[in-house]
Design an enzyme around this catalytic site. Structure first.
Site, PDB file in Angstrom:
ATOM      1  N   LYS A  38      24.792  37.389   1.561  1.00  0.00           N
ATOM      2  CA  LYS A  38      24.826  38.851   1.646  1.00  0.00           C
ATOM      3  C   LYS A  38      26.134  39.325   2.301  1.00  0.00           C
ATOM      4  CE  LYS A  38      21.096  39.242   4.193  1.00  0.00           C
ATOM      5  NZ  LYS A  38      20.752  37.814   4.384  1.00  0.00           N
ATOM      6  N   ARG A  81      28.559  30.286  14.270  1.00  0.00           N
ATOM      7  CA  ARG A  81      27.606  31.157  14.971  1.00  0.00           C
ATOM      8  C   ARG A  81      26.588  30.318  15.745  1.00  0.00           C
ATOM      9  NH1 ARG A  81      25.463  35.408  10.566  1.00  0.00           N
ATOM     10  NH2 ARG A  81      23.600  34.993  11.799  1.00  0.00           N
ATOM     11  N   ARG A 110      14.915  44.657   7.504  1.00  0.00           N
ATOM     12  CA  ARG A 110      14.363  43.310   7.545  1.00  0.00           C
ATOM     13  C   ARG A 110      12.847  43.326   7.709  1.00  0.00           C
ATOM     14  NH1 ARG A 110      19.360  40.599   9.388  1.00  0.00           N
ATOM     15  NH2 ARG A 110      19.098  38.341   9.399  1.00  0.00           N
ATOM     16  N   ARG A 159      14.732  31.071  11.619  1.00  0.00           N
ATOM     17  CA  ARG A 159      15.142  32.302  10.921  1.00  0.00           C
ATOM     18  C   ARG A 159      14.560  32.350   9.514  1.00  0.00           C
ATOM     19  NH1 ARG A 159      21.252  31.674  11.370  1.00  0.00           N
ATOM     20  NH2 ARG A 159      21.375  33.606  10.182  1.00  0.00           N
ATOM     21  N   ARG A 161      28.983  27.263   7.440  1.00  0.00           N
ATOM     22  CA  ARG A 161      29.496  28.629   7.616  1.00  0.00           C
ATOM     23  C   ARG A 161      30.341  28.733   8.891  1.00  0.00           C
ATOM     24  NH1 ARG A 161      25.503  33.584   6.936  1.00  0.00           N
ATOM     25  NH2 ARG A 161      24.297  32.668   8.620  1.00  0.00           N
TER      26      ARG A 161
HETATM   27  P1  AMP Z   1      22.485  38.189  10.433  1.00  0.00           P
HETATM   28  O1  AMP Z   1      23.918  38.185  10.811  1.00  0.00           O
HETATM   29  O2  AMP Z   1      22.121  39.286   9.458  1.00  0.00           O
HETATM   30  O3  AMP Z   1      21.997  36.839   9.960  1.00  0.00           O
HETATM   31  O4  AMP Z   1      21.668  38.531  11.776  1.00  0.00           O
HETATM   32  C1  AMP Z   1      21.714  37.662  12.898  1.00  0.00           C
HETATM   33  C2  AMP Z   1      20.550  37.955  13.828  1.00  0.00           C
HETATM   34  O5  AMP Z   1      20.629  39.307  14.300  1.00  0.00           O
HETATM   35  C3  AMP Z   1      19.175  37.852  13.180  1.00  0.00           C
HETATM   36  O6  AMP Z   1      18.672  36.513  13.143  1.00  0.00           O
HETATM   37  C4  AMP Z   1      18.357  38.749  14.111  1.00  0.00           C
HETATM   38  O7  AMP Z   1      18.066  38.113  15.344  1.00  0.00           O
HETATM   39  C5  AMP Z   1      19.339  39.889  14.409  1.00  0.00           C
HETATM   40  N1  AMP Z   1      19.242  40.970  13.390  1.00  0.00           N
HETATM   41  C6  AMP Z   1      20.170  41.335  12.479  1.00  0.00           C
HETATM   42  N2  AMP Z   1      19.755  42.355  11.723  1.00  0.00           N
HETATM   43  C7  AMP Z   1      18.505  42.644  12.150  1.00  0.00           C
HETATM   44  C8  AMP Z   1      17.513  43.585  11.756  1.00  0.00           C
HETATM   45  N3  AMP Z   1      17.725  44.432  10.727  1.00  0.00           N
HETATM   46  N4  AMP Z   1      16.331  43.586  12.421  1.00  0.00           N
HETATM   47  C9  AMP Z   1      16.108  42.756  13.450  1.00  0.00           C
HETATM   48  N5  AMP Z   1      16.986  41.832  13.869  1.00  0.00           N
HETATM   49  C10 AMP Z   1      18.180  41.766  13.230  1.00  0.00           C
END
Ligand code: AMP
Length: 216
Positions: A13, A161, A88, A172, A127
């Site tokens: 994404k 990360r 989400r 996750r 990544r």
């Molecule tokens: P991402 O970079 O989108 O994989 O997000 C990394 C982490 O940020 C996720 O595993 C969640 O802990 C938190 N996070 C990101 N976006 C959301 C969201 N829309 N709702 C809740 N937690 C989020």
């Protein structure tokens, strides 16, 4: 263009959103990036979010909706946005729908990046992100090219990360299955969902994404 990119962690994404924002001139809005900025700045939100993120869990819906409301109100989002990692949960999707009504706009589409689970794990293990410009790379399939400089002219400063370790990745993926996957049905019922096969090279996925957006 107002778009939601839906898909499991590692589906691509962020990478696709970064490429699309260049092509379409609308910003990528990544809630993961916004949270990581708060973590790096050491704000109270960032300190609380770090614990949740490192555990592979989701930050509370009301906090996320507050972050999105503030982000979508910024001038650069007036002509459109590509939402990456938001919504989400069903509560976030309902909250987003209300915010869009308030703004007097609507989503053009929700695109699901469908991917083989085996590939997901490989993508996340390789990544890497640049600490300065935020671009996302992969050690095997998408490394920085020779001559590809960071915003300050130097080499990219790559790091992994903290939530991309194997145990957190599994957590996750479980959270995705439980909390986020129901959004596929949610948006399908509203007639907004488009699916693309997200296996393959970046250019192949790009082409499928653009093709699916032509179907109005
Ligand atoms: P991402 O970079 O989108 O994989 O997000 C990394 C982490 O940020 C996720 O595993 C969640 O802990 C938190 N996070 C990101 N976006 C959301 C969201 N829309 N709702 C809740 N937690 C989020």
């Amino acid at each position: 263009m107002r778009l939601v990119l839906l898909g499991a962690p590692g589906a691509g994404k962020g990478t696709q959103a970064q490429r699309m924002q260049v092509r379409h001139g609308v910003p990528q809005v990544s809630t993961g990036d916004l949270l990581r900025e708060a973590v790096a700045a050491g704000t109270p939100l960032g300190r609380a979010a770090k614990v949740v993120m490192d555990a592979g869990q989701l930050v509370a819906d009301d906090i996320m909706l507050g972050i999105i409301r503030e982000r979508l109100a910024r001038p650069d989002a007036a002509r459109g946005f590509i939402l990456d990692g938001f919504p989400r949960t069903i509560a976030q999707a309902d909250g987003l729908a209300g915010q869009l009504v308030d703004l007097g706009v609507s989503l053009d589409a929700v695109v699901l990046l469908d991917i083989d689970p085996e590939i997901l794990l490989r993508r996340m293990a390789g990544r890497r992100s640049c600490r300065r410009c935020g671009r996302v790379f992969h050690v095997e399939t998408n490394p920085p090219r020779p001559g590809d400089r960071c915003t300050d002219g130097g080499a990219h400063d790559l790091f992994q990360r903290p939530d991309d370790n194997e145990e957190t990745v599994r957590q996750r993926l479980a959270v995705y299955a439980l909390r986020t996957q129901p959004l596929i049905e949610y948006y399908a019922k509203k007639g907004m969902l488009r699916r693309i096969d997200a296996n393959g090279t970046l250019d192949e996925v790009d082409a499928r994404l653009e093709a699916v957006l032509q179907q109005r």
